[in-house]
Design a protein around this motif. Structure first.
Motif, short mmCIF file in Angstrom:
data_model
loop_
_atom_site.label_atom_id
_atom_site.label_comp_id
_atom_site.label_asym_id
_atom_site.label_seq_id
_atom_site.Cartn_x
_atom_site.Cartn_y
_atom_site.Cartn_z
N PRO A 214 35.18 38.49 28.03
CA PRO A 214 36.14 37.40 28.19
C PRO A 214 35.45 36.05 28.32
O PRO A 214 34.26 35.98 28.61
N GLN A 215 36.21 35.00 28.09
CA GLN A 215 35.74 33.65 28.35
C GLN A 215 36.39 33.18 29.63
O GLN A 215 37.61 33.09 29.73
N VAL A 216 35.56 32.92 30.65
CA VAL A 216 36.04 32.56 31.97
C VAL A 216 35.63 31.12 32.27
O VAL A 216 34.48 30.74 32.00
N GLN A 217 36.56 30.34 32.79
CA GLN A 217 36.27 28.96 33.15
C GLN A 217 35.83 28.89 34.61
O GLN A 217 36.42 29.54 35.48
N ALA A 218 34.80 28.12 34.87
CA ALA A 218 34.41 27.88 36.26
C ALA A 218 35.50 27.07 36.95
O ALA A 218 36.28 26.36 36.29
N PRO A 219 35.58 27.13 38.28
CA PRO A 219 36.57 26.32 38.99
C PRO A 219 36.40 24.84 38.67
O PRO A 219 35.29 24.36 38.44
N THR A 220 37.51 24.12 38.66
CA THR A 220 37.46 22.68 38.42
C THR A 220 36.78 21.97 39.58
O THR A 220 36.64 22.52 40.69
N ALA A 221 36.38 20.74 39.35
CA ALA A 221 35.64 19.99 40.37
C ALA A 221 36.44 19.80 41.65
O ALA A 221 35.87 19.71 42.74
N ASP A 222 37.76 19.75 41.53
CA ASP A 222 38.60 19.54 42.72
C ASP A 222 39.23 20.83 43.23
O ASP A 222 40.21 20.80 43.97
N ALA A 223 38.68 21.97 42.85
CA ALA A 223 39.27 23.26 43.23
C ALA A 223 39.16 23.50 44.74
O ALA A 223 38.26 22.99 45.41
N HIS A 224 40.11 24.27 45.26
CA HIS A 224 40.01 24.78 46.63
C HIS A 224 40.45 26.24 46.61
O HIS A 224 40.93 26.75 45.59
N LYS A 225 40.29 26.93 47.73
CA LYS A 225 40.44 28.38 47.74
C LYS A 225 41.83 28.84 47.33
O LYS A 225 41.98 29.86 46.66
N TYR A 226 42.87 28.09 47.70
CA TYR A 226 44.22 28.53 47.35
C TYR A 226 44.50 28.30 45.87
O TYR A 226 45.19 29.09 45.23
N ARG A 227 43.95 27.21 45.32
CA ARG A 227 44.17 26.95 43.91
C ARG A 227 43.50 28.02 43.05
O ARG A 227 43.96 28.33 41.96
N ARG A 228 42.42 28.59 43.54
CA ARG A 228 41.73 29.65 42.80
C ARG A 228 42.44 31.00 42.93
O ARG A 228 42.09 31.95 42.21
N GLY A 229 43.41 31.11 43.82
CA GLY A 229 44.19 32.34 43.93
C GLY A 229 43.98 33.06 45.25
O GLY A 229 42.84 33.25 45.69
N LEU A 230 45.07 33.46 45.87
CA LEU A 230 45.04 34.22 47.12
C LEU A 230 45.52 35.64 46.82
O LEU A 230 46.67 35.85 46.41
N LEU A 231 44.65 36.60 47.03
CA LEU A 231 44.97 38.01 46.82
C LEU A 231 45.15 38.71 48.16
O LEU A 231 44.25 38.66 49.01
N ALA A 232 46.29 39.37 48.35
CA ALA A 232 46.53 40.18 49.54
C ALA A 232 46.25 41.64 49.20
O ALA A 232 46.83 42.18 48.26
N VAL A 233 45.35 42.27 49.93
CA VAL A 233 45.00 43.67 49.74
C VAL A 233 45.61 44.48 50.87
O VAL A 233 45.34 44.20 52.05
N VAL A 234 46.41 45.46 50.54
CA VAL A 234 47.11 46.27 51.53
C VAL A 234 46.25 47.48 51.87
O VAL A 234 45.98 48.31 51.01
N GLY A 235 45.83 47.58 53.13
CA GLY A 235 45.06 48.73 53.59
C GLY A 235 45.94 49.89 53.97
O GLY A 235 47.17 49.83 53.85
N GLY A 236 45.30 50.97 54.43
CA GLY A 236 46.07 52.16 54.78
C GLY A 236 45.29 53.12 55.62
O GLY A 236 44.41 52.73 56.41
N ALA A 237 45.57 54.41 55.45
CA ALA A 237 45.01 55.45 56.30
C ALA A 237 43.50 55.57 56.17
O ALA A 237 42.82 55.96 57.13
#
Length: 465
Positions: A214-237
């Motif tokens: 794939p072709q992936v773009q680096a974060p923009t100069a003004d990026a912050h953690k939420y703009r790059r995406g927030l992933l919620a991982v659901v744990g379990g047993a």
């Protein structure tokens, strides 16, 4: 769609070749392009060593005569073993233009490199006993083996072996376009390195794709953690699996990975753990994706967590235990994308859940499940296939067999979830995740662990920038 990435079924390949002929190309001219293109790769392997080309009676055999002549013209040593007399005009003409030695099928031919041009795309029945014996005898008498288009005895669309005993090749040279068998087990395991010779085939509507870097773009100069995406991982047993998926996700591009778990024990300091109520975690409107399944368990609590995860109005990646618990009712009210990542056993369970009979090739099964469920389906394994509800289909190249160890599926789920959290289309995110997973495995030492695989993901990502 790049022409060099499309995968064509046998009927699509026939139609594509006919389109070239209808546009003015002759069969003879196409055979010259294919055979001489294949000769380039054989020459790189063989040079001036002794090459034996096994030619069948059809146009695949004609490609072989052209290949042998191209080797001979370079000053190489090439001779042909004719399994049968040419049965097409193009094959007869190619044989007439070959200036070297043509031996019969009973000849005691030995050499350094055997090139299999016996049969190619379109074979639907096993090799005859005579042809199978000839192929195996010549294979045993040569040090290196090359297949042109496909190894003889392989079914193009399914990747099935039509004969029980077939050689293992060092190189397979696809002609015109990739075929499904180049990517599907068990055939792909016998093909060695893959190369492709273009012959001018144009883009075919609805064709499958070979998953490419794939072709992936680096974060923009003004990026912050939420703009790059927030992933919620659901744990379990079994919290370790979710932790592993979270670690992989951190390394695949998402700016923020938050693990919902009951304990912070054995969790890296840089992986955020939320011990609150799951429903509170998943109403966070900053979430851009959710991953549920690794280590989830299959009890009542697990079922509740799956339902809550699927209630979030963002893309959801479903893996492991959650796939076994999933039912059509869980998806009935969803608008956002869902990506499922089943291995073979989980794929069978999903087929039962969605009232599918599981018939057909691996791509056909993945497409049927995607259409029935509305999910993007990543049918993972040694021949991973990605299918979308709109009919898109992609196949991954063979990955390292060292991936056959515990936890690597959790890593894959985390990487895919991370890519979709960055805002990628679900199908594209799945393909990107599969490629990164395979490349990370290639970069790892032998007998790597799932943890080492997760640590190698940034190295794979760096190759895409």
């Amino acid at each position: 769609m790049p022409h060099d990435s499309q995968i064509l079924a046998a009927n699509q390949m026939r139609d594509a070749e006919q389109a070239l002929i209808d546009a003015g190309a002759s069969v003879d001219a196409l055979m010259q392009v294919a055979g001489r293109g294949a000769a380039e790769w054989v020459w790189r392997m063989a040079g001036h060593r002794r090459v034996t080309v096994l030619c069948g009676p059809g146009n695949n055999g004609g490609d072989g005569y052209v290949l042998a002549e191209a080797i001979r013209e370079r000053g190489g040593h090439a001779r042909v073993v004719a399994a049968a007399e040419p049965a097409t005009d193009a094959c007869r003409k190619a044989r007439a233009l070959f200036g070297g030695e043509v031996l019969g099928p009973d000849a005691d031919a030995t050499g350094d490199v055997l090139v299999d041009c016996l049969f190619g795309t379109g074979l639907t029945r096993p090799l005859s006993a005579e042809h199978a014996e000839l192929l195996n005898r010549l294979a045993a008498a040569h040090q290196r083996l090359v297949a042109v288009d496909l190894p003889s005895g392989v079914q193009s669309d399914s990747g099935m072996l039509l004969n029980e005993r077939l050689p293992v090749y060092d190189l397979t040279i696809a002609l015109g376009a990739w075929k499904f068998a180049h990517f599907l087990m068990p055939a792909s395991a016998r093909m060695g390195r893959l190369q492709r010779v273009p012959i001018g085939v144009g883009a075919v509507p609805g064709a499958a794709l070979a998953i490419a870097k794939p072709q992936v773009q680096a974060p923009t100069a003004d990026a912050h953690k939420y703009r790059r995406g927030l992933l919620a991982v659901v744990g379990g047993a079994m919290p370790g699996a979710a932790v592993l998926a979270g670690i992989a996700a951190q390394r695949a591009g998402a700016g923020y990975v938050k693990l919902f778990a009951e304990s912070k024990r054995n969790v890296p300091a840089d992986l955020v753990v939320d011990q609150g109520h799951l429903s509170d975690v998943l109403v966070d409107d900053r979430n851009t994706a959710v991953l549920v399944g690794p280590g989830l368990g299959r009890d009542g609590t697990a079922r509740e967590r799956l339902a809550v995860a699927l209630a979030d109005a963002v893309p959801v990646v479903i893996d492991a235990d959650a796939l076994v618990l999933l039912a059509p009712r869980h998806l009935a009210e969803r608008d956002a994308a869902v990506i499922a990542t089943p291995h073979e056993g989980e794929l069978v369970a999903l087929e039962r859940a969605f009232d599918l009979d599981g018939a057909g090739t691996r791509p056909e099964r993945a497409l049927a499940l995607a259409a029935a469920s509305g999910m993007v389906v990543v049918a993972k394994g040694p021949d991973t296939v990605v299918a979308a509800p709109d009919g898109r289909i992609a196949c991954a190249a063979r990955a390292s067999p060292w991936l056959s160890t515990a936890g690597t599926g959790d890593v894959l789920a985390g990487v895919i979830a991370s890519r979709v959290a960055t805002g990628r289309d679900a199908f594209d995110a799945a393909c990107e995740g599969v490629w990164l997973h395979g490349e990370a495995a290639r970069l790892c030492p032998p007998a790597f662990t799932a943890g080492q695989l997760a640590e190698a993901v940034p190295l794979a990502l760096a190759e895409c920038l």
